[in-house]
Write a protein that holds these residues in place. Structure first.
Motif, PDB file in Angstrom:
ATOM      1  N   ARG A 101       0.303  -6.597  -4.786  1.00  0.00           N
ATOM      2  CA  ARG A 101      -0.180  -7.728  -3.986  1.00  0.00           C
ATOM      3  C   ARG A 101      -0.319  -8.940  -4.888  1.00  0.00           C
ATOM      4  NH1 ARG A 101      -4.780  -4.761  -0.154  1.00  0.00           N
ATOM      5  NH2 ARG A 101      -3.429  -2.994   0.309  1.00  0.00           N
ATOM      6  N   PHE A 141      -8.462  -0.486  10.596  1.00  0.00           N
ATOM      7  CA  PHE A 141      -7.100  -0.509  10.064  1.00  0.00           C
ATOM      8  C   PHE A 141      -6.172  -0.358  11.262  1.00  0.00           C
ATOM      9  CE2 PHE A 141      -9.727   1.338   6.681  1.00  0.00           C
ATOM     10  CZ  PHE A 141      -9.469   0.446   5.648  1.00  0.00           C
ATOM     11  N   GLU A 180      -2.505   7.985  -1.326  1.00  0.00           N
ATOM     12  CA  GLU A 180      -2.543   8.074   0.124  1.00  0.00           C
ATOM     13  C   GLU A 180      -2.652   9.544   0.509  1.00  0.00           C
ATOM     14  OE1 GLU A 180      -2.050   5.169   1.655  1.00  0.00           O
ATOM     15  OE2 GLU A 180      -2.033   5.826   3.752  1.00  0.00           O
ATOM     16  N   GLN A 209      -2.436   3.318  -5.731  1.00  0.00           N
ATOM     17  CA  GLN A 209      -3.205   3.947  -4.656  1.00  0.00           C
ATOM     18  C   GLN A 209      -2.821   5.415  -4.563  1.00  0.00           C
ATOM     19  OE1 GLN A 209      -2.440   1.870  -0.962  1.00  0.00           O
ATOM     20  NE2 GLN A 209      -4.087   0.395  -1.368  1.00  0.00           N
ATOM     21  N   HIS A 245       0.857  -1.187   0.000  1.00  0.00           N
ATOM     22  CA  HIS A 245       0.000   0.000   0.000  1.00  0.00           C
ATOM     23  C   HIS A 245       0.896   1.241   0.000  1.00  0.00           C
ATOM     24  CE1 HIS A 245      -0.208  -0.604   4.716  1.00  0.00           C
ATOM     25  NE2 HIS A 245       0.995  -0.674   4.250  1.00  0.00           N
ATOM     26  N   PHE A 293      -3.469   1.127  11.575  1.00  0.00           N
ATOM     27  CA  PHE A 293      -2.758   2.415  11.669  1.00  0.00           C
ATOM     28  C   PHE A 293      -3.674   3.595  11.911  1.00  0.00           C
ATOM     29  CE2 PHE A 293      -3.874   2.140   7.206  1.00  0.00           C
ATOM     30  CZ  PHE A 293      -3.542   0.821   6.874  1.00  0.00           C
ATOM     31  N   THR A 294      -4.981   3.341  12.030  1.00  0.00           N
ATOM     32  CA  THR A 294      -5.900   4.452  12.347  1.00  0.00           C
ATOM     33  C   THR A 294      -6.852   4.038  13.452  1.00  0.00           C
ATOM     34  OG1 THR A 294      -7.139   3.700  10.411  1.00  0.00           O
ATOM     35  CG2 THR A 294      -5.935   5.759  10.176  1.00  0.00           C
ATOM     36  N   ALA A 332      -5.758  10.233   7.982  1.00  0.00           N
ATOM     37  CA  ALA A 332      -5.125   9.609   6.812  1.00  0.00           C
ATOM     38  C   ALA A 332      -6.186   8.888   6.003  1.00  0.00           C
ATOM     39  CB  ALA A 332      -4.044   8.632   7.253  1.00  0.00           C
ATOM     40  N   PHE A 333      -5.878   8.705   4.751  1.00  0.00           N
ATOM     41  CA  PHE A 333      -6.795   7.933   3.897  1.00  0.00           C
ATOM     42  C   PHE A 333      -6.000   7.280   2.773  1.00  0.00           C
ATOM     43  CE2 PHE A 333      -6.732  12.331   2.406  1.00  0.00           C
ATOM     44  CZ  PHE A 333      -6.439  12.201   1.062  1.00  0.00           C
ATOM     45  N   GLY A 334      -6.585   6.234   2.227  1.00  0.00           N
ATOM     46  CA  GLY A 334      -5.948   5.580   1.084  1.00  0.00           C
ATOM     47  C   GLY A 334      -7.025   5.054   0.160  1.00  0.00           C
ATOM     48  N   GLY A 355     -10.434   3.767   2.346  1.00  0.00           N
ATOM     49  CA  GLY A 355     -10.319   3.562   3.791  1.00  0.00           C
ATOM     50  C   GLY A 355      -9.674   4.789   4.400  1.00  0.00           C
ATOM     51  N   CYS A 356     -10.022   5.072   5.649  1.00  0.00           N
ATOM     52  CA  CYS A 356      -9.469   6.277   6.268  1.00  0.00           C
ATOM     53  C   CYS A 356      -9.585   6.197   7.789  1.00  0.00           C
ATOM     54  CB  CYS A 356     -10.213   7.512   5.763  1.00  0.00           C
ATOM     55  SG  CYS A 356     -11.955   7.527   6.215  1.00  0.00           S
ATOM     56  N   GLY A 357      -9.089   7.216   8.440  1.00  0.00           N
ATOM     57  CA  GLY A 357      -9.233   7.263   9.901  1.00  0.00           C
ATOM     58  C   GLY A 357      -8.314   8.293  10.516  1.00  0.00           C
ATOM     59  N   GLN A 374       3.509   7.623   4.468  1.00  0.00           N
ATOM     60  CA  GLN A 374       3.160   8.388   5.684  1.00  0.00           C
ATOM     61  C   GLN A 374       4.330   8.368   6.664  1.00  0.00           C
ATOM     62  OE1 GLN A 374      -0.365   7.416   7.917  1.00  0.00           O
ATOM     63  NE2 GLN A 374      -1.471   6.710   6.111  1.00  0.00           N
ATOM     64  N   SER A 392       0.700   3.507   2.249  1.00  0.00           N
ATOM     65  CA  SER A 392       0.798   4.010   3.627  1.00  0.00           C
ATOM     66  C   SER A 392       2.234   4.174   4.159  1.00  0.00           C
ATOM     67  CB  SER A 392      -0.023   3.111   4.559  1.00  0.00           C
ATOM     68  OG  SER A 392      -1.364   3.059   4.115  1.00  0.00           O
TER      69      SER A 392
HETATM   70  N1  DAH Z   1      -3.527   1.159   3.372  1.00  0.00           N
HETATM   71  C1  DAH Z   1      -4.907   0.732   3.282  1.00  0.00           C
HETATM   72  C2  DAH Z   1      -5.039  -0.354   2.238  1.00  0.00           C
HETATM   73  O1  DAH Z   1      -4.164  -0.549   1.470  1.00  0.00           O
HETATM   74  C3  DAH Z   1      -5.810   1.887   2.916  1.00  0.00           C
HETATM   75  C4  DAH Z   1      -5.858   2.900   4.028  1.00  0.00           C
HETATM   76  C5  DAH Z   1      -6.827   2.825   4.974  1.00  0.00           C
HETATM   77  C6  DAH Z   1      -4.958   3.912   4.063  1.00  0.00           C
HETATM   78  C7  DAH Z   1      -6.908   3.730   6.003  1.00  0.00           C
HETATM   79  C8  DAH Z   1      -5.011   4.853   5.090  1.00  0.00           C
HETATM   80  C9  DAH Z   1      -5.985   4.738   6.046  1.00  0.00           C
HETATM   81  O2  DAH Z   1      -4.145   5.852   5.190  1.00  0.00           O
HETATM   82  O3  DAH Z   1      -6.050   5.649   7.037  1.00  0.00           O
HETATM   83  O4  DAH Z   1      -6.060  -0.995   2.160  1.00  0.00           O
END
Ligand code: DAH
Length: 341
Positions: free
Chosen positions: A201, A255, A216, A214, A175, A257-258, A301-303, A278-280, A180, A177
Motif C-alpha cells: 500500500r 469488511f 490470510e 499479512q 491484502h 467480503f465478510t 476468513a481472517f487476515g 480482521g475477520c468474519g 481466498q 484476501s
Molecule cells: N483484507 C483485510 C485487510 O487487509 C483483512 C481481512 C479482514 C481479511 C477480514 C479477511 C477478513 O479475510 O475476513 O485489512
C-alpha cells in the motif's frame, strides 16, 4: 695455572655466557667432542709415563666430569628459560569472550511466518499462495468490492498498467484476501487454508511500510459458523503469544467480503486492548463469485498483519526496522536457524 686448569676455567666461563641450546652444543663439541680440546689432551696421555698418566689422567677425568655436569645444568636451565618465554608469549586469556563467529540468523518476520504456519498446520490448515502482482478482479471485484466501492480509495492501491491481454486493471495486491478467491475458484470445499505473503500500500511511516506482510485464513465447509472462527483465532493467539489465558475481544467491524465482520483485540500486558486482525463469515456474494452455493456452504476468513504480531511479541518499536537490513538489528532480533519454538 696449568694448561688443564686453564681449560677448565675457560670452558666453565663460556658455559655461563652462552644463551642458546645451539651454542651449548657447539661448546660441548669444542670441549668433549671427538676433536674437542679435552679429548685431544686425553689422547696425548698415551705418550706420557705411567706415573704422569695416572696423575694427569685423574685430573683430566675430573675436569671432564665437571664440564659435563656444568653443561647438563646449563642445558636444563636454558630449557626452562625457553619454556617460560614461550608460556609468556602464548598466554591464553580464558576470560576473553569467544571469538565472534559470523553466522546468519532467521529474520524475525520469517520466524513469525514459520510459527504461524506451524500452529495453523497442526489443526489442518495448508498453505496457499497467489501472485503479488494481482488482477483487479481478485484483489477487489470478486471480494465484493465493486469499482465504485469506497474501500478502493481507502487502500492506497499501487496501480500498474492494465494487462495487455484483456485490458484488466492490475495492482500490487493490497491484502492477501485475493488468495481466498483463487483458492475457491480452483479447489472444491471443504477448504482450510492460510496464505502468508507480501502486500503493498502507498503508505509509509513508523507503523506503515509500502510493502508489508499479512497472513490470510479461510475455512469453507457445510456447517462452519462464527463459533468456529472464534475458537480458531483464540487458539492461534494463545499459542502464538504463548499465553494460555490470553483474552480476546471480538468487536463488530466492517469488511465488504465478510458478513458479519469483526475486529479482534487482545488484552495486552494487563493494560490495554490492541487490535490485531480482521475477520468474519465469508459474504454470500463472495462465495457466489467463486461458484460456491451459499445455501450449502459457509465459511469464515481472517487476515492479520505479520509485522504487527511480530512487533508485539518481540517488543520491536518501529516497523521500518524490519526492512533496513541492519545486520546488528537482525543479529539481535533474529533467530538461530535450528530453533523451533
Ligand atoms: N483484507 C483485510 C485487510 O487487509 C483483512 C481481512 C479482514 C481479511 C477480514 C479477511 C477478513 O479475510 O475476513 O485489512
Amino acid at each position: 695455572m696449568n694448561k688443564i686448569e686453564q681449560l677448565r676455567h675457560n670452558f666453565l666461563a663460556d658455559i655461563e655466557k652462552i644463551s642458546t641450546l645451539q651454542e651449548l652444543e657447539e661448546l660441548r663439541v669444542a670441549a668433549l667432542g671427538k676433536k674437542g680440546e679435552l679429548t685431544l689432551l686425553m689422547k696425548e696421555l698415551g705418550q706420557k709415563t705411567p706415573e704422569e698418566r695416572r696423575t694427569i689422567g685423574a685430573e683430566l677425568n675430573a675436569v671432564k666430569e665437571t664440564l659435563t655436569n656444568a653443561l647438563d645444568q646449563r642445558k636444563t636451565q636454558l630449557e626452562v628459560d625457553s619454556l617460560n618465554a614461550r608460556l609468556a608469549i602464548e598466554t591464553l586469556d580464558v576470560t576473553l569472550p569467544p571469538r565472534p563467529v559470523l553466522k546468519g540468523t532467521i529474520h524475525p518476520l520469517s520466524h513469525v511466518m514459520d510459527q504461524a504456519i506451524h500452529i495453523f498446520g497442526q489443526v489442518g490448515f495448508v498453505v496457499a499462495e497467489g501472485p503479488d502482482i494481482e488482477e483487479d478482479f481478485y484483489n477487489f471485484t470478486a471480494l465484493n468490492i465493486p469499482l465504485e466501492h469506497p474501500a478502493r480509495q481507502e487502500q492506497d492501491t499501487f496501480y500498474l498498467p492494465p494487462s495487455s491481454a484483456d485490458g484488466q486493471p492490475v495492482v500490487l495486491r493490497t491484502h492477501t484476501s485475493p488468495v481466498q478467491i483463487r483458492t475457491m475458484l480452483n479447489e472444491k470445499p471443504p477448504l482450510r487454508i492460510i496464505a502468508p505473503g507480501r502486500t503493498y500500500r502507498s503508505d509509509s511511516d513508523a507503523t506503515h511500510s509500502p510493502m508489508f506482510h499479512q497472513i490470510e485464513g479461510l475455512v469453507v465447509d457445510t456447517k462452519t459458523h462464527m463459533g468456529h472462527l472464534k475458537g480458531c483465532l483464540e487458539e492461534f493467539c494463545r499459542h502464538f503469544f504463548e499465553d494460555p489465558n490470553l483474552k480476546l475481544r471480538f468487536r463488530p467491524g466492517y469488511f465488504p467480503f465478510t458478513e458479519p465482520s469483526a475486529e479482534v483485540d487482545i488484552w495486552w500486558k494487563g493494560n490495554s486492548w490492541l487490535e490485531i486482525l480482521g475477520c468474519g463469515m465469508v459474504h454470500p456474494n463472495v462465495l457466489r463469485n467463486c461458484n460456491i452455493d451459499p445455501d450449502v456452504y459457509q465459511g469464515f476468513a481472517f487476515g492479520m498483519g505479520l509485522e504487527r504480531i511480530a512487533m508485539l511479541k518481540y517488543g520491536i518499536e518501529d516497523l521500518r526496522l524490519f526492512f533496513e537490513s541492519d545486520l546488528r538489528w537482525v543479529g539481535y532480533y533474529g533467530f538461530e536457524p535450528e530453533s523451533r519454538e
